[in-house]
Design an enzyme around this catalytic site. Structure first.
Site, short mmCIF file in Angstrom:
data_model
loop_
_atom_site.label_atom_id
_atom_site.label_comp_id
_atom_site.label_asym_id
_atom_site.label_seq_id
_atom_site.Cartn_x
_atom_site.Cartn_y
_atom_site.Cartn_z
N ASP A 170 38.84 41.98 33.86
CA ASP A 170 37.41 42.14 33.59
C ASP A 170 36.87 41.16 32.54
O ASP A 170 35.75 41.32 32.09
CB ASP A 170 37.06 43.60 33.25
CG ASP A 170 38.05 44.21 32.30
OD1 ASP A 170 38.63 43.46 31.50
OD2 ASP A 170 38.25 45.44 32.37
N ASP A 192 39.52 46.19 29.06
CA ASP A 192 40.78 45.81 28.42
C ASP A 192 41.16 44.38 28.76
O ASP A 192 42.17 43.88 28.30
CB ASP A 192 41.90 46.78 28.81
CG ASP A 192 42.15 46.77 30.31
OD1 ASP A 192 41.35 46.15 31.04
OD2 ASP A 192 43.14 47.36 30.74
N ASP A 215 35.24 49.98 31.90
CA ASP A 215 36.34 49.75 32.82
C ASP A 215 37.18 51.04 32.80
O ASP A 215 37.11 51.78 31.82
CB ASP A 215 37.11 48.54 32.28
CG ASP A 215 38.46 48.37 32.90
OD1 ASP A 215 38.49 48.17 34.11
OD2 ASP A 215 39.47 48.41 32.17
N1 LIG Z 1 50.86 45.02 39.39
C1 LIG Z 1 50.38 45.93 40.24
N2 LIG Z 1 51.21 46.79 40.83
C2 LIG Z 1 50.76 47.70 41.69
N3 LIG Z 1 49.49 47.84 42.01
C3 LIG Z 1 48.60 47.03 41.46
C4 LIG Z 1 49.00 46.03 40.54
N4 LIG Z 1 47.90 45.37 40.14
C5 LIG Z 1 46.86 45.93 40.76
N5 LIG Z 1 47.27 46.91 41.57
C6 LIG Z 1 46.45 47.73 42.43
O1 LIG Z 1 45.16 47.14 42.55
C7 LIG Z 1 44.17 48.03 42.06
C8 LIG Z 1 43.08 47.24 41.43
O2 LIG Z 1 43.57 46.58 40.28
P1 LIG Z 1 42.60 46.09 39.17
O3 LIG Z 1 43.42 45.42 38.15
O4 LIG Z 1 41.48 45.34 39.80
O5 LIG Z 1 41.94 47.40 38.60
P2 LIG Z 1 42.55 48.41 37.53
O6 LIG Z 1 42.94 47.63 36.34
O7 LIG Z 1 43.56 49.28 38.15
O8 LIG Z 1 41.34 49.33 37.22
P3 LIG Z 1 40.18 49.01 36.22
O9 LIG Z 1 39.32 48.04 36.90
O10 LIG Z 1 39.53 50.32 35.98
O11 LIG Z 1 40.84 48.47 34.99
C9 LIG Z 1 44.88 48.95 41.14
O12 LIG Z 1 44.25 50.18 41.04
C10 LIG Z 1 46.24 49.08 41.82
O13 LIG Z 1 46.19 50.04 42.82
MG LIG Z 2 41.59 47.06 34.05
#
Ligand SMILES: Nc1ncnc2c1ncn2[C@@H]1O[C@H](COP(=O)(O)OP(=O)(O)OP(=O)(O)O)[C@@H](O)[C@H]1O
Ligand SMILES: [Mg+2]
Ligand SMILES: [Zn+2]
Length: 816
Positions: A616, A612, A411
């Site tokens: 996921d 984390d 991730d």
């Molecule tokens: N609380 C939030 N505030 C602002 N943007 C958010 C928030 N949560 C998610 N996003 C947006 O949605 C996207 C996808 O979130 P997601 O949690 O699926 O992936 P991530 O945790 O950023 O990346 P990864 O999958 O590598 O952990 C993020 O990259 C961000 O742009």
């Molecule tokens: Mg993540």
């Protein structure tokens, strides 16, 4: 039983019993039981203890010869349990709190007497009657074997003790008293040696189990109370040099805490009010008051203990195979032995004694002790090593899968990267709203989200003196893979990536200047269908991420990136990693990650997913081995994952895989050698002549070898620490320099040599050369490690010394 016809007295009785059960105070007692030598005794111990009133659960850990009994001390005392076990000759004793296991390091009087008599009998060429001393030797050494054998026989089971006793009886019947004495001596001595070998493993296990201090001090009154009686939300005092007794949040004071017991990494982590601290970690140098967050039994370290315990009890695939065979195997061998002894003479073979001996050799060789031990001891040692290096592996199965991994999916946010975003840019679009309003809305909504980006945005607002008001957010929703939605002051607000732009607003044109931005995650704020704000966030790659991926590649394992973040952010991470990743998948929804992990499994073979737990957890569960990051990571991830990295050191991933591979190899060697030794003795017996003592030696010898070979796994990971050691001497002089400087001017000290947890200066501390890799300059920090020997020394003031991070050493600028 619970049919309609049940009479009232019976119902009443069962209700009473239930009530009694509810009133019970369950307590766990750890016993060292030297008589547990192989899985054959497990059933015996369970049969002895389970029927006792007041015993709820019995667990036998064969490799460390530990029996864990959950019981009600009011109904059945510790000494009663010990008495019951010793009645069957199992040599049980209660393990004292925090003691490292076996006290019986010296051979038992039985062994000594047996050996002495055997030695004296070897002078029978001088005086013939001395041969009777050999018989005496056999008798002197036999009592523990007889007791255990009888206990096993009473439940119609055949165990190693009975097999050995049959062999001894056979030798006596053949008037070969020396042979009888030798068998008893070899068997008892080997058991003792095995016990000695297990001591080390057992010590490791109890050090894991006795990290939590039994008492705690209430901050208000100074009263000393039992840790078990402390509720949630109580404030306790932890002085320098003491262990933190319960998981909690610091409410007062500042200190540095060594979390090695949990994370496997020994450097101080600075703590101030609001910081979380965990039970079993060591408060190094300051007073802190901690508000408890969990009951002692639910603390992270207690959970970890339980996991390691369960892991030892849960059987791996290989072990289950062996166990299921053993059930048919032993009776089959007895029938075969009887056949060999009786049939040829009945059919008229001349040499009846030879056939009898052959049958005895067959019986002794048939003991599957070494084979049965080959898996659990190796698994136990490997799990212990893993726990010590800060990787919590949930069981032998996972360990075996670890060794088979062919592909790893990472991730991005919080795994490859730190998950500590900084806000690079935050703007109002076309002056549609006031900046202070925007900051207030966003920080209030984001303070309800646990995404790493949310924390950065809240902090940004606070740095502009705007406090979030989560209580003003009327409706809050998380949009997985997109962002968050909330209603505040009657406004409907979306915060997130370009997907929320499509969802929440009619205009989809992105401001011009957002297009050229590289390597950052871009966020949008939509208020009532209108794009009102944009921001960009950046996040650094974790120290050692590139190295970990390269190491995996060198082991023939491919790594891919799965992220919910934008393609640009994924590519940027790949650049920072020097192109180490084989594939990048971006803008994924949680279910896409599950699908991609499934595809990877089908294509590449056994797959590991490291994440984390933010979005996921399902993918972690889908992978053959799901690894979650960090104790502070999401609880869901720790539950669903198969292994947890207690620290966020991603280099532990290849280390764990390597450990898994070594464990598999060790198990294979154990199994092959234990079968081969038996085969050799049998071949010798058939081809030349049946030598009973050689068969016994082969049996107990392979048992011992299997244990020793497995214990080599305990040394795994020490090599890496050796490397770190090399940097220590230089580092120590650095620490001296720091304190000298600090005496003159505290500011200068911080600036010139860096401060733990603070901004690290560029370049290497050891050699004062410019760093060689971009990672290295970030990685350098001074690590303090205090010397201690077990939990008892924790009360003394710790002696400090300094060491370097492994990445500093591996960067190569300061190798000796
Ligand atoms: N609380 C939030 N505030 C602002 N943007 C958010 C928030 N949560 C998610 N996003 C947006 O949605 C996207 C996808 O979130 P997601 O949690 O699926 O992936 P991530 O945790 O950023 O990346 P990864 O999958 O590598 O952990 C993020 O990259 C961000 O742009
Ligand atoms: Mg993540
Ligand atoms: Zn260096």
């Amino acid at each position: 039983m619970m049919g309609g016809g049940e009479s009232y007295p019976a119902l009443e009785a069962s209700l009473l019993a239930e009530e009694a059960a509810a009133r019970r105070q369950w307590e766990k007692t750890y016993l060292d039981v030297l008589g547990v030598c192989c899985s054959a005794e497990v059933a015996l111990v369970e049969r002895l203890l389970a029927p006792l009133d007041g015993v709820r659960a019995v667990a036998v850990v064969v490799p460390s010869r530990t029996v864990v009994v959950e019981h009600d001390p009011a109904a059945v005392s510790q000494s009663r349990i010990v008495k019951v076990l010793n009645g069957a000759g199992l040599e049980a004793s209660v393990r004292a709190y925090g003691s490292s296991g076996f006290i019986g390091r010296r051979p038992s009087p039985y062994i000594v007497a047996c050996g002495a008599l055997l030695l004296a009998s070897s002078f029978r060429w001088l005086l013939l009657p001395l041969q009777w001393l050999a018989l005496g030797a056999a008798c002197a050494g036999a009592p523990p074997m007889v007791l255990r054998g009888l206990a096993a026989a009473s439940r119609l089971a055949l165990d190693i003790n009975i097999l050995m006793l049959i062999a001894v009886a056979g030798a006596v019947a053949l008037k070969d008293y020396t042979e009888a004495g030798v068998i008893v001596f070899l068997f008892t001595t080997a058991e003792w040696l095995e016990t000695l070998a297990c001591t080390k493993a057992s010590a490791g296990m109890s050090s894991l189990m006795s990290m939590i201090p039994p008492k705690a001090v209430l901050a208000e009154t100074g009263e000393v109370v039992n840790v078990r009686d402390i509720g949630v939300g109580v404030v306790i005092a932890v002085r320098a040099g003491e262990m933190v007794p319960v998981d909690g949040v610091v409410v007062d004071g500042q200190s540095e805490v060594d979390e090695r017991s949990l994370t496997g990494e020994s450097y101080p982590v600075p703590k101030q009010p609001q910081s979380e601290v965990w039970a079993g970690t060591l408060n190094l140098d300051g007073y802190i008051a901690v508000r408890t967050m969990a009951l002692a039994e639910n603390s992270t370290v207690a959970k970890m203990e339980r996991l390691v315990e369960e892991a030892q009890q849960s059987k791996s695939k290989t072990q289950r195979l062996i166990d299921s065979c053993a059930k048919y195997y032993t009776p089959a061998v007895v029938v075969l032995g009887a056949g060999v002894a009786l049939l040829p003479p009945l059919l008229g073979a001349r040499d009846a004694e030879r056939w009898f001996r052959l049958a005895l050799v067959l019986l002794v060789s048939a003991c599957p002790c070494a084979l049965v031990l080959s898996t659990p001891v190796a698994t136990f040692c490997a799990l212990l090593t893993a726990a010590r290096m800060g990787v919590l592996v949930k069981g032998g199965d996972v360990l075996e899968s670890l060794g088979e991994i062919r592909a790893v999916a990472f991730d991005k946010t919080g795994t490859i990267t730190r998950g500590e975003f900084t806000v690079d840019m935050f703007d109002v679009v076309e002056q549609k709203v006031q900046m202070s309003h925007l900051l207030y809305w966003i920080s209030s909504i984001e303070s309800k989200s646990s995404h790493p980006m949310a924390a950065a945005l809240v902090e940004h607002a606070q740095s502009k003196s705007i406090q979030p008001k989560p209580e003003c957010v009327a409706e809050f929703r998380i949009l997985p893979g997109e962002g968050v939605y909330g209603e505040i002051d009657g406004k409907r607000i979306y915060v997130g990536n370009k997907r929320v732009l499509a969802r929440g607003s009619s205009c989809q044109t992105v401001p011009e200047r957002m297009n050229g931005l590289k390597g950052v995650s871009i966020g949008y704020v939509i208020c009532d269908g209108d794009l009102v704000g944009v921001f960009s966030l950046s996040d650094d790659c974790r120290t050692g991420a590139a190295e970990a991926i390269r190491e995996l590649a060198s082991m023939g394992i491919s790594s891919v990136l799965l992220t919910g973040d934008s393609a640009e952010a994924a590519v940027h991470a790949q650049e920072r990693l020097g192109g180490a990743l084989e594939e990048l998948h971006s803008e994924l929804f949680p279910e896409d990650k599950v699908r991609l992990v499934g595809a990877l499994k089908a294509r590449a073979g056994p797959t590991m997913m490291v994440g984390d737990g933010m979005n996921d957890a399902p993918a972690l569960a889908t992978a053959d081995v799901g690894v979650s990051m960090g104790i502070s990571g999401s609880a869901a991830a720790m539950e669903t994952s198969h292994a947890t990295l207690m620290s966020s050191d991603i280099l532990r991933v290849p280390e764990a895989v390597r450990l898994g591979r070594r464990a598999r190899r060790t198990i294979a060697v154990n199994m092959v050698s234990s079968v081969a030794a038996k085969a050799a003795v049998l071949a010798l017996a058939v081809a030349w002549r049946p030598v009973l003592w050689a068969a016994v030696l082969a049996d107990v010898g392979t048992c011992l070898l299997v244990v020793l070979n497995s214990m080599l796994l305990l040394g795994e990971g020490r090599r890496r620490r050796g490397k770190e050691e090399a940097c220590r001497a230089t580092a120590r002089s650095l620490e001296m320099r720091r304190s000298q400087l600090a005496a003159v001017s505290p500011d200068a000290a911080t600036k010139s040599v860096g401060k733990t947890g603070g901004d690290a200066p560029k370049g290497c501390h050891c050699c004062h050369k410019p760093s060689r890799s971009p990672e290295h300059s970030v990685a350098i920090d001074v690590r303090v490690d205090e010397q201690r020997e077990g939990p008892t020394a924790a009360t003394c003031a710790p002696a400090k010394k300094v060491e370097y991070s492994s990445s500093c050493v591996s960067a190569g600028c300061c190798s000796p």
